[in-house]
Scaffold this motif. Structure first.
Motif, PDB file in Angstrom:
ATOM      1  N   TYR A 218     -16.128  60.925  41.821  1.00  0.00           N
ATOM      2  CA  TYR A 218     -17.179  59.986  41.425  1.00  0.00           C
ATOM      3  C   TYR A 218     -16.569  58.795  40.676  1.00  0.00           C
ATOM      4  O   TYR A 218     -17.031  57.679  40.750  1.00  0.00           O
ATOM      5  CB  TYR A 218     -18.187  60.744  40.547  1.00  0.00           C
ATOM      6  CG  TYR A 218     -19.333  59.917  40.064  1.00  0.00           C
ATOM      7  CD1 TYR A 218     -20.386  59.592  40.923  1.00  0.00           C
ATOM      8  CD2 TYR A 218     -19.379  59.468  38.750  1.00  0.00           C
ATOM      9  CE1 TYR A 218     -21.445  58.833  40.479  1.00  0.00           C
ATOM     10  CE2 TYR A 218     -20.438  58.703  38.301  1.00  0.00           C
ATOM     11  CZ  TYR A 218     -21.465  58.386  39.157  1.00  0.00           C
ATOM     12  OH  TYR A 218     -22.505  57.626  38.706  1.00  0.00           O
ATOM     13  N   ASN A 219     -15.464  59.071  39.949  1.00  0.00           N
ATOM     14  CA  ASN A 219     -14.797  58.007  39.192  1.00  0.00           C
ATOM     15  C   ASN A 219     -13.703  57.344  40.010  1.00  0.00           C
ATOM     16  O   ASN A 219     -13.142  57.958  40.910  1.00  0.00           O
ATOM     17  CB  ASN A 219     -14.118  58.600  37.954  1.00  0.00           C
ATOM     18  CG  ASN A 219     -15.120  59.064  36.934  1.00  0.00           C
ATOM     19  OD1 ASN A 219     -15.336  60.250  36.785  1.00  0.00           O
ATOM     20  ND2 ASN A 219     -15.738  58.136  36.227  1.00  0.00           N
ATOM     21  N   GLY A 220     -13.382  56.110  39.624  1.00  0.00           N
ATOM     22  CA  GLY A 220     -12.200  55.463  40.172  1.00  0.00           C
ATOM     23  C   GLY A 220     -10.966  56.049  39.500  1.00  0.00           C
ATOM     24  O   GLY A 220     -11.021  56.455  38.340  1.00  0.00           O
ATOM     25  N   ILE A 221      -9.861  56.148  40.252  1.00  0.00           N
ATOM     26  CA  ILE A 221      -8.599  56.632  39.676  1.00  0.00           C
ATOM     27  C   ILE A 221      -7.516  55.590  39.959  1.00  0.00           C
ATOM     28  O   ILE A 221      -7.441  55.044  41.071  1.00  0.00           O
ATOM     29  CB  ILE A 221      -8.173  57.989  40.302  1.00  0.00           C
ATOM     30  CG1 ILE A 221      -9.270  59.049  40.137  1.00  0.00           C
ATOM     31  CG2 ILE A 221      -6.849  58.476  39.693  1.00  0.00           C
ATOM     32  CD1 ILE A 221      -9.453  59.582  38.744  1.00  0.00           C
ATOM     33  N   TYR A 222      -6.713  55.307  38.936  1.00  0.00           N
ATOM     34  CA  TYR A 222      -5.659  54.309  39.058  1.00  0.00           C
ATOM     35  C   TYR A 222      -4.408  54.942  38.454  1.00  0.00           C
ATOM     36  O   TYR A 222      -4.373  55.231  37.266  1.00  0.00           O
ATOM     37  CB  TYR A 222      -6.081  53.046  38.290  1.00  0.00           C
ATOM     38  CG  TYR A 222      -5.275  51.800  38.586  1.00  0.00           C
ATOM     39  CD1 TYR A 222      -3.909  51.752  38.347  1.00  0.00           C
ATOM     40  CD2 TYR A 222      -5.889  50.655  39.085  1.00  0.00           C
ATOM     41  CE1 TYR A 222      -3.182  50.597  38.617  1.00  0.00           C
ATOM     42  CE2 TYR A 222      -5.170  49.493  39.360  1.00  0.00           C
ATOM     43  CZ  TYR A 222      -3.813  49.480  39.129  1.00  0.00           C
ATOM     44  OH  TYR A 222      -3.096  48.342  39.393  1.00  0.00           O
TER      45      TYR A 222
END
Ligand code: ATP
Ligand code: MG
Length: 453
Positions: free
Chosen positions: A14-18
């Motif tokens: 659900y979250n962005g990952i960087y």
């Protein structure tokens, strides 16, 4: 779990990952981040964040760079050149030697595309919280934000407590922006700021002819205008007792009556209340309704004062220095000694006070290097510094004058003429000053150690 499945999980979070390596180079981002930001994995991979951050660049700032600098987890909000706004939690992964090998950033989308156009723009404009970024590297604050993000998705009522200036209003905005209601209005109502005689009609609205001076057509109250959105009731302790019971009705029955009205108004709002008072004491003194207190206190979030999270002070100083340098088009920098002194100050006014001190220092001090001796901090006896004598104070003044003259006249010949001293003395004094400044700061490249003759 096999690699393919891990990839599927990575891309479908659900979250962005960087993900970043120990040098600040982007290793990769997931699909959610690509969708959130509008930047592709291909264009970011292999690029150092130092080259991606800055005005008119990809990102307004970087949690990863702060993690590398401070060697601890960091939470911060940033914007992108694609007009998106993110909350980023960066976590360092250390190798056996204790060096940072990777930084895993988890990203929440705080972008608000549009506000509900149904609202009465005039009333709401002044009530909508202004834009501001926040930043923290303290563990205490990080768990506060974790809790806030967890409850943001629900519709539960939240009670924010904490001293003045700790960031209650800022957190209320962040909660709203990470909730399902973020495209609707965030209505800020300061219960202490509205005169007692007006507060009922302001909050609940009124029917035509409800009282002398009332508009014939009647008027919707702020709670009605905020339909679908979030209502932030600041300084809730100042709400008069008779309106406390009316508010209780809003929470319990999800409806209320306009002043002079006979038709119940259905509400659809998420309530966040804030106070810097101790509501339990007010309840025991009969100044605050106990039942309302329990209704508001469904999810209590207490924000710790700045003096209980001093590790945030250097990061906040850096954040505000950058903010006000941008605003005033300057390149000022606070000395290490000043920052160290500021870390141990009481900060009764919390982050608001810290922000004011940094802004005032940037606006009022001469020269690009702000030292402890130059800054006036209320409540601190630093006009006559304790640790230095008259000689050092005079040297400090002399240094200031010479640096100003250097800026204005550029060459030692012209500086010497302007100050009425010999060129040799000018050159010697400036060389000594510039040498010490270079020792103190490696990044301040505005100082030229060798002047033309
Ligand atoms: N973690 C943070 N990072 C950056 N700025 C912050 C942070 N916390 C607070 N601020 C800034 O400090 C100032 C005070 O914060 P805010 O208005 O949210 O405090 P408050 O608790 O609501 O105070 P009050 O009780 O007086 O209403 C604001 O300008 C806000 O943007
Ligand atoms: Mg506030």
């Amino acid at each position: 779990m096999d690699k393919k499945l891990l990839e599927i999980v990575f891309d479908n979070l659900y979250n962005g990952i960087y993900v970043v390596d120990g040098k600040g180079v982007t290793i990769g981002v997931n699909k959610t981040f690509e969708e959130m930001s509008g930047f592709s994995n291909a264009e970011l991979t292999g690029r150092n964040l130092r080259d991606l951050v800055g005005e008119d660049n990809y990102f307004s700032g970087s949690a990863s760079l702060l993690v590398l600098e401070r060697k601890c987890p960091v939470t911060a909000t940033y914007s992108t050149s694609t007009n998106r706004k993110f909350l980023v939690k960066g976590r360092p992964i250390f190798n056996h030697q204790g060096k940072i090998e990777y930084i895993i950033n988890t990203i929440w989308d705080l972008t608000v595309v549009h506000y509900n156009h149904q609202i009465d723009a005039d009333t709401a404009r002044s009530q909508i919280l202004s834009d501001d970024d926040f930043i923290t590297c303290s563990e205490k604050m990080s768990s506060v934000i974790d809790l806030a993000l967890r409850v943001a998705e629900t519709d539960s009522t939240i009670l924010l407590t904490g001293e003045s200036g700790v960031g209650k209003s800022l957190l209320a905005k962040t909660i709203h922006r990470s909730s399902e209601r973020k495209q609707k209005v965030l209505m800020k109502i300061n219960c202490a700021a509205i005169p007692e005689s007006l507060i009922e009609s302001e909050l609940f609205g009124y029917e035509g002819g409800a009282f002398t001076g009332a508009d014939n057509k009647g008027k919707a109250g702020l709670l009605e205008i905020a339909k679908g959105g979030t209502v932030f009731l600041d300084e809730i302790s100042e709400l008069p007792l008779h309106l406390q019971s009316k508010l209780l009705g809003v929470i319990q029955d999800k409806e209320f009556y306009r002043v002079g009205g006979r038709e119940a108004q259905r509400t659809d709002i998420r309530l966040i209340a804030a106070t810097n008072k101790d509501l339990v004491t007010l309840v025991s003194e009969g100044q605050f309704r106990e039942d309302l207190y329990y209704r508001l206190n469904v999810v209590p979030i207490a924000i710790p004062p700045l003096r209980e999270r001093r590790e945030d002070i250097p990061t906040l100083i850096q954040h505000f220095t950058e903010k006000y340098n941008r605003k005033y088009n300057s390149y000022k920098k606070l000395s290490e000694n000043l920052i160290n002194q500021m870390v141990s100050m009481p900060w009764k006014g919390n982050i608001r006070e810290l922000e004011n001190v940094v802004e005032r220092s940037i606006v009022t001090t001469l020269g690009d290097f702000i030292s402890w001796e130059k800054v006036q901090i209320p409540g601190i006896e630093n006009i006559i510094p304790k640790d230095i004598g008259l000689k050092e104070m005079l040297a400090e003044q002399e240094k200031e004058i010479l640096l100003q003259a250097q800026k204005k006249y550029k060459t030692t010949r012209r500086i010497a003429a302007a100050l009425g001293i010999s060129q040799a003395t000018t050159a010697r004094k400036l060389k000594a000053i510039n040498d010490t400044l270079l020792d103190q700061t490696e990044t301040n490249n505005d100082i030229s150690p060798h002047l033309p003759e």
